[in-house]
Design an enzyme around this catalytic site. Structure first.
Site, mmCIF file in Angstrom:
data_model
loop_
_atom_site.group_PDB
_atom_site.id
_atom_site.type_symbol
_atom_site.label_atom_id
_atom_site.label_comp_id
_atom_site.label_asym_id
_atom_site.label_seq_id
_atom_site.Cartn_x
_atom_site.Cartn_y
_atom_site.Cartn_z
ATOM 1 N N SER A 113 0.766 -1.050 -0.210
ATOM 2 C CA SER A 113 -0.149 -0.157 -0.077
ATOM 3 C C SER A 113 0.285 1.245 -0.353
ATOM 4 C CB SER A 113 -0.611 -0.227 1.684
ATOM 5 O OG SER A 113 -1.778 -1.299 1.295
ATOM 6 N N HIS A 143 0.294 3.066 4.858
ATOM 7 C CA HIS A 143 -0.536 4.253 3.775
ATOM 8 C C HIS A 143 -0.320 5.725 3.858
ATOM 9 C CE1 HIS A 143 -2.980 -0.318 4.687
ATOM 10 N NE2 HIS A 143 -3.362 0.306 4.022
#
Length: 361
Positions: free
Chosen positions: A235, A300
């Site tokens: 991610s 993230h």
């Protein structure tokens, strides 16, 4: 050629000689390239043209001086939009679609359409996706995807674990592990739908730099801000690419001519928000096999920060050298400072704070 049109070796060709050269050999040139050459001749009010600009154009290299000449010209290139071209093959329509998906200026879209040869192909994103999706999860693990509900999910040599942070490769190799099929599936889809077109336009070097920078920033962000958690998934790199692309669309909204751009942005943001929300929920949800914690969501955020800083600068400057961009150096310096800070943090902070870390796998 240089001795014929520039006998005094000044590095310039007169506009008259340049036009005569175009008239003599114009039929041999690609129509798009001829348009650029004519725009270059019309844009020059000094009666001469830099020979190197001419060489750069014919060898598919762009320079700042050539870019300025085109931008200051009579915009001949904009007289007919690339979308109005007819009789294109399937591959040509695909290249045109990619140009409109990623580039905000018509002149850049025409240049890309004219010069792209698919050599080399977008190998980086395709390779990293194949490795992530098939090689490790299918061959090495002998199962489709690593599940955090499995008691042995931490027992591998790739994911990042705070107790094993001295093993430097884990700050990169954690991208080959994923916390569930939905985590893996969304990352693979975004890598292919966003990463491949971006690599087709900007090249493997730039895209791989943004991707790897996001991956490293993700694991380092976890080691600084969520010190007791492991991390898995690609991610960080994926969010770096997607956030950079979305930020460029917003910054160049009027110039972006891709269809349904608002809908596409909304879908991308919804998918990213859903996956991020799931990661946050999973992080604070009680572990099925304590004291093994669930993976962190900070990777993230690290990827997003790289995307809206370094990524925006890299993807915005399609035709310019990064060395000429002041913001590039500023953001690169900030990134390097963060990496150095995180390294020293990992060396000293864990022992000074006396944290209760999960046992090593």
């Amino acid at each position: 050629l240089l001795s014929q049109f520039d006998p005094d070796n000044t590095g310039y060709i007169s506009t008259e000689k340049f036009r005569s050269l175009l008239q003599r050999h114009g039929s041999e040139l690609d129509p798009h390239k001829l348009e650029v050459l004519l725009a270059l001749a019309d844009s020059n009010s000094e009666g001469r043209i830099c020979y190197q600009d001419f060489v750069n154009l014919m060898s598919n290299k762009r320079s700042n001086s050539f870019r300025q000449a085109i931008l200051q010209g009579n915009r001949r290139l904009c007289s007919k939009a690339l979308l109005e071209e007819t009789g294109l093959s399937l591959s040509q329509r695909l290249i045109r679609h990619v140009a409109y998906e990623t580039l905000p200026r018509e002149i850049d879209r025409k240049w890309y359409y004219d010069s792209y040869t698919c050599c080399p192909p977008p190998w980086f994103m395709i390779t990293i996706t194949i490795v992530v999706f098939f090689l490790y999860n299918g061959v090495v693990l002998d199962r489709f995807v690593l599940q955090v509900t499995h008691p042995l999910y931490l027992k591998n040599a790739l994911l990042y674990h705070p107790q094993l942070r001295a093993q430097a490769w884990r700050y990169l190799t954690y991208i080959f592990m994923h916390a569930g099929i939905e985590h893996l599936g969304l990352n693979v889809v975004l890598q292919l739908l966003v990463g491949v077109p971006l690599e087709m336009v900007h090249g493997a070097a730039r895209i791989s730099f943004v991707y790897v920078a996001g991956v490293v920033a993700g694991s380092l962000a976890v080691s600084v801000a969520d010190m007791t958690a492991p991390v898995v998934g690609s991610s960080g790199g994926v969010y770096a690419l997607v956030s950079a692309h979305l930020a460029n669309i917003v910054m160049n909204w009027s110039g972006m001519k891709c269809q349904f751009k608002l809908l596409r942005m909304a879908v991308a943001l919804i998918c990213m928000s859903f996956e991020f929300g799931r990661a946050v929920w999973l992080r604070f949800h009680p572990s099925v096999y304590p004291p093994c914690p669930h993976p962190s969501f900070m990777a993230h955020l690290g990827g997003v920060m790289v995307g809206i800083t370094l990524g925006v600068i890299i993807l915005r400057n399609y035709e310019q050298r990064l060395q000429d961009q002041t913001l590039w150096w500023i953001f690169l310096s900030i990134y390097v400072i963060f990496v150095l800070f995180a390294i020293f943090w990992n060396i000293f902070a864990y022992s000074l704070l006396d944290l209760k870390l999960p046992p090593p796998p």
